[in-house]
Design a protein around this motif. Structure first.
Motif, PDB file in Angstrom:
ATOM      1  N   VAL A   1      -3.587   2.737  -3.326  1.00  0.00           N
ATOM      2  CA  VAL A   1      -2.959   4.032  -3.036  1.00  0.00           C
ATOM      3  C   VAL A   1      -3.973   4.822  -2.222  1.00  0.00           C
ATOM      4  O   VAL A   1      -5.123   4.993  -2.649  1.00  0.00           O
ATOM      5  N   ILE A   2      -3.555   5.271  -1.046  1.00  0.00           N
ATOM      6  CA  ILE A   2      -4.437   6.011  -0.156  1.00  0.00           C
ATOM      7  C   ILE A   2      -3.972   7.457  -0.069  1.00  0.00           C
ATOM      8  O   ILE A   2      -2.839   7.719   0.325  1.00  0.00           O
ATOM      9  N   VAL A   3      -4.831   8.382  -0.457  1.00  0.00           N
ATOM     10  CA  VAL A   3      -4.558   9.804  -0.280  1.00  0.00           C
ATOM     11  C   VAL A   3      -5.156  10.199   1.066  1.00  0.00           C
ATOM     12  O   VAL A   3      -6.379  10.223   1.237  1.00  0.00           O
ATOM     13  N   CYS A   4      -4.295  10.459   2.029  1.00  0.00           N
ATOM     14  CA  CYS A   4      -4.734  10.713   3.402  1.00  0.00           C
ATOM     15  C   CYS A   4      -5.517  12.032   3.493  1.00  0.00           C
ATOM     16  O   CYS A   4      -5.444  12.863   2.574  1.00  0.00           O
ATOM     17  N   PRO A   5      -6.253  12.230   4.592  1.00  0.00           N
ATOM     18  CA  PRO A   5      -7.050  13.456   4.737  1.00  0.00           C
ATOM     19  C   PRO A   5      -6.193  14.668   5.081  1.00  0.00           C
ATOM     20  O   PRO A   5      -6.384  15.334   6.104  1.00  0.00           O
ATOM     21  N   SER A   6      -5.243  14.927   4.214  1.00  0.00           N
ATOM     22  CA  SER A   6      -4.352  16.085   4.340  1.00  0.00           C
ATOM     23  C   SER A   6      -4.914  17.220   3.493  1.00  0.00           C
ATOM     24  O   SER A   6      -5.759  17.004   2.624  1.00  0.00           O
ATOM     25  N   ASN A   7      -4.422  18.427   3.732  1.00  0.00           N
ATOM     26  CA  ASN A   7      -4.846  19.578   2.940  1.00  0.00           C
ATOM     27  C   ASN A   7      -4.534  19.324   1.464  1.00  0.00           C
ATOM     28  O   ASN A   7      -3.370  19.141   1.106  1.00  0.00           O
ATOM     29  N   PRO A   8      -5.545  19.275   0.583  1.00  0.00           N
ATOM     30  CA  PRO A   8      -5.282  18.966  -0.823  1.00  0.00           C
ATOM     31  C   PRO A   8      -4.337  19.955  -1.493  1.00  0.00           C
ATOM     32  O   PRO A   8      -3.532  19.579  -2.346  1.00  0.00           O
ATOM     33  N   PHE A   9      -4.438  21.220  -1.100  1.00  0.00           N
ATOM     34  CA  PHE A   9      -3.706  22.286  -1.776  1.00  0.00           C
ATOM     35  C   PHE A   9      -2.287  22.453  -1.244  1.00  0.00           C
ATOM     36  O   PHE A   9      -1.368  22.796  -1.999  1.00  0.00           O
TER      37      PHE A   9
ATOM     38  N   PRO B   1       8.972  19.935   8.273  1.00  0.00           N
ATOM     39  CA  PRO B   1       7.856  19.801   9.216  1.00  0.00           C
ATOM     40  C   PRO B   1       6.963  18.585   8.988  1.00  0.00           C
ATOM     41  O   PRO B   1       6.610  17.883   9.945  1.00  0.00           O
ATOM     42  N   ASP B   2       6.557  18.330   7.737  1.00  0.00           N
ATOM     43  CA  ASP B   2       5.647  17.205   7.505  1.00  0.00           C
ATOM     44  C   ASP B   2       6.346  15.871   7.724  1.00  0.00           C
ATOM     45  O   ASP B   2       5.776  14.945   8.325  1.00  0.00           O
ATOM     46  N   LEU B   3       7.562  15.747   7.233  1.00  0.00           N
ATOM     47  CA  LEU B   3       8.315  14.518   7.470  1.00  0.00           C
ATOM     48  C   LEU B   3       8.488  14.253   8.960  1.00  0.00           C
ATOM     49  O   LEU B   3       8.326  13.119   9.433  1.00  0.00           O
ATOM     50  N   ASP B   4       8.790  15.302   9.705  1.00  0.00           N
ATOM     51  CA  ASP B   4       9.014  15.135  11.140  1.00  0.00           C
ATOM     52  C   ASP B   4       7.720  14.761  11.858  1.00  0.00           C
ATOM     53  O   ASP B   4       7.727  13.950  12.787  1.00  0.00           O
ATOM     54  N   THR B   5       6.598  15.349  11.419  1.00  0.00           N
ATOM     55  CA  THR B   5       5.311  15.010  12.027  1.00  0.00           C
ATOM     56  C   THR B   5       4.986  13.530  11.817  1.00  0.00           C
ATOM     57  O   THR B   5       4.547  12.839  12.745  1.00  0.00           O
TER      58      THR B   5
ATOM     59  N   THR C   1       7.223  17.466   1.005  1.00  0.00           N
ATOM     60  CA  THR C   1       8.384  18.245   1.453  1.00  0.00           C
ATOM     61  C   THR C   1       8.317  19.684   0.949  1.00  0.00           C
ATOM     62  O   THR C   1       9.299  20.423   1.059  1.00  0.00           O
ATOM     63  N   GLY C   2       7.164  20.080   0.428  1.00  0.00           N
ATOM     64  CA  GLY C   2       7.003  21.465   0.009  1.00  0.00           C
ATOM     65  C   GLY C   2       7.039  22.435   1.172  1.00  0.00           C
ATOM     66  O   GLY C   2       7.286  23.627   0.991  1.00  0.00           O
ATOM     67  N   ASP C   3       6.782  21.928   2.390  1.00  0.00           N
ATOM     68  CA  ASP C   3       6.831  22.763   3.593  1.00  0.00           C
ATOM     69  C   ASP C   3       8.249  22.978   4.097  1.00  0.00           C
ATOM     70  O   ASP C   3       8.464  23.780   5.020  1.00  0.00           O
ATOM     71  N   ASP C   4       9.212  22.237   3.576  1.00  0.00           N
ATOM     72  CA  ASP C   4      10.586  22.325   4.065  1.00  0.00           C
ATOM     73  C   ASP C   4      11.134  23.738   3.879  1.00  0.00           C
ATOM     74  O   ASP C   4      10.794  24.435   2.916  1.00  0.00           O
ATOM     75  N   PHE C   5      12.003  24.138   4.800  1.00  0.00           N
ATOM     76  CA  PHE C   5      12.642  25.444   4.666  1.00  0.00           C
ATOM     77  C   PHE C   5      13.920  25.474   5.494  1.00  0.00           C
ATOM     78  O   PHE C   5      14.206  24.545   6.257  1.00  0.00           O
TER      79      PHE C   5
ATOM     80  N   VAL D   1       0.860  -1.181   0.000  1.00  0.00           N
ATOM     81  CA  VAL D   1       0.000   0.000   0.000  1.00  0.00           C
ATOM     82  C   VAL D   1       0.894   1.228   0.000  1.00  0.00           C
ATOM     83  O   VAL D   1       1.905   1.273   0.708  1.00  0.00           O
ATOM     84  N   VAL D   2       0.537   2.210  -0.811  1.00  0.00           N
ATOM     85  CA  VAL D   2       1.225   3.504  -0.817  1.00  0.00           C
ATOM     86  C   VAL D   2       0.254   4.546  -0.268  1.00  0.00           C
ATOM     87  O   VAL D   2      -0.912   4.598  -0.678  1.00  0.00           O
ATOM     88  N   ALA D   3       0.718   5.359   0.662  1.00  0.00           N
ATOM     89  CA  ALA D   3      -0.085   6.465   1.195  1.00  0.00           C
ATOM     90  C   ALA D   3       0.597   7.777   0.854  1.00  0.00           C
ATOM     91  O   ALA D   3       1.827   7.888   0.945  1.00  0.00           O
ATOM     92  N   LEU D   4      -0.195   8.768   0.453  1.00  0.00           N
ATOM     93  CA  LEU D   4       0.299  10.116   0.216  1.00  0.00           C
ATOM     94  C   LEU D   4      -0.188  10.985   1.360  1.00  0.00           C
ATOM     95  O   LEU D   4      -1.390  10.995   1.659  1.00  0.00           O
ATOM     96  N   CYS D   5       0.729  11.706   2.022  1.00  0.00           N
ATOM     97  CA  CYS D   5       0.259  12.467   3.170  1.00  0.00           C
ATOM     98  C   CYS D   5       1.170  13.632   3.513  1.00  0.00           C
ATOM     99  O   CYS D   5       2.283  13.778   2.994  1.00  0.00           O
ATOM    100  N   GLY D   6       0.658  14.446   4.415  1.00  0.00           N
ATOM    101  CA  GLY D   6       1.395  15.556   4.992  1.00  0.00           C
ATOM    102  C   GLY D   6       0.582  16.110   6.138  1.00  0.00           C
ATOM    103  O   GLY D   6      -0.646  15.999   6.142  1.00  0.00           O
ATOM    104  N   GLY D   7       1.222  16.656   7.130  1.00  0.00           N
ATOM    105  CA  GLY D   7       0.507  17.279   8.233  1.00  0.00           C
ATOM    106  C   GLY D   7      -0.035  16.287   9.235  1.00  0.00           C
ATOM    107  O   GLY D   7       0.142  15.072   9.121  1.00  0.00           O
TER     108      GLY D   7
END
Length: 336
Positions: free
Chosen positions: A206-214, A62-66, A49-53, A14-20
């Motif tokens: 493939v599971i798209v988690c309930p993360s912010n779509p945008f 941040p998302d990876l660490d969460t 990793t778009g949140d990385d800075f 299973v592949v999951a896509l997520c953040g936050g």
């Protein structure tokens, strides 16, 4: 796309896509539900990793660490972010010295950022570093940054563009959002392990988690190759809506949708993932929406307040994927 592939109960991946935070919660539920297969990596989690800075000379993810802290059982359940049992001596001392302090780094959390930055500067990839840290903290799933190349989410506002963390933390999501872009995405390469997982004939879902779509999922889809790989996979792609009763459970999802002129509904979420999603999971509060949606929909409780809630939702999502996959196989056999 047409669902297909091997049954998850026979060891499929299973592949999951997520953040936050919301994505991390379901990722934990999925890891618990799937357990450990023969290679102990039945679950691969592609993380935004778009949140990385860069902050104070350190690489912050941040998302990876969460996701890392959540799956390792190290996350702070009260704040919803960072490590449990945290102290703040470093930030207090930094503030006394007049240092930049708008983004708080706890003393325990600081160790991760220092070590990640050191290893990146030594030439190691982010994927390698995260994989090693996951193993050291007892995580069974494969944690995969969406790319080892820098991609940065930029939020457009009436007063100009803001790097994501400036919008999210420094300005507390208050500016009106007029658009979102992903700097560096066009030149980024997708994580090879993610692409391999999406092409795996043993992939079950493939599971798209309930993360912010945008802010959490779109950066992943902006990396060249990932969207196409999702369109080509034979496994069903299931989206879990982050909307419950016309509101976002956490974060600025509903606010951003409204500012972009979008209705905060299940229909909007379905339309956002049109061409990718084979099924949508929505909350019981939105059950009436199911009859109006153009794709298969499963209604269940999506709020995750406890570990039991996370496991319940994960089981429901996996069962739904299994149903869609079996239906796809039946259609394929009928056509043959």
């Amino acid at each position: 796309m047409t669902p297909g592939g091997e049954g998850m109960m026979q060891g499929g991946r299973v592949v999951a896509l997520c953040g936050g935070v919301g994505g991390a919660k379901l990722a934990l539920g999925l890891e618990t539900a799937l357990g450990s297969g023969p290679d102990s990596e039945r679950l691969a989690i592609a993380v935004n990793t778009g949140d990385d800075f860069e902050y104070l000379g350190l690489r912050i993810s941040p998302d990876l660490d969460t996701v890392l802290y959540t799956l390792a059982g190290l996350n702070d359940l009260t704040r919803g972010w960072g490590r449990a049992d945290e102290t703040w001596n470093f930030m207090a001392a930094l503030k006394e010295l007049g240092g930049e302090s708008w983004f708080s780094l706890g003393d325990r959390d600081l160790a991760l950022h220092v070590e990640r930055t050191r290893r990146l500067q030594a030439g190691e990839t982010l994927t390698s570093i995260v994989g090693d840290m996951a193993r050291r903290t007892g995580i069974r799933a494969a944690l995969l940054p969406m790319s080892d190349d820098p991609v940065r989410t930029i939020v457009q506002t009436p007063d100009g563009a803001l790097p994501f963390q400036h919008y999210f933390v420094k300005h507390a999501c208050q500016p009106v959002v007029t658009g979102i872009s992903f700097a560096g995405a066009d030149d980024a390469a997708p994580n090879p392990a993610l692409m391999q997982a999406l092409a795996d004939p043993q992939l079950s879902a493939v599971i798209v988690c309930p993360s912010n779509p945008f802010l959490s999922i779109d950066p992943i889809l902006a990396v060249p190759g990932i969207r196409v790989a999702l369109q080509r996979t034979a496994a069903p792609v299931i989206v879990v809506s982050p909307i419950v009763g016309g509101q976002a459970v956490k974060g600025p999802t509903a606010k951003i949708m409204q500012e972009l002129g979008l209705e905060v509904t299940s229909q909007t979420i379905a339309a956002h993932y049109a061409g990718l999603a084979d099924g949508l999971v929505i909350d019981e509060a939105d059950a009436a929406d199911a009859a109006t949606l153009a794709l298969p929909t499963h209604v269940t409780r999506t709020l995750m307040r406890s570990h039991a809630d996370k496991r319940q939702l994960a089981d429901a999502v996996l069962d739904f994927a299994n149903t869609l996959r079996e239906a796809g196989q039946a259609r394929a056999r009928s056509a043959a």
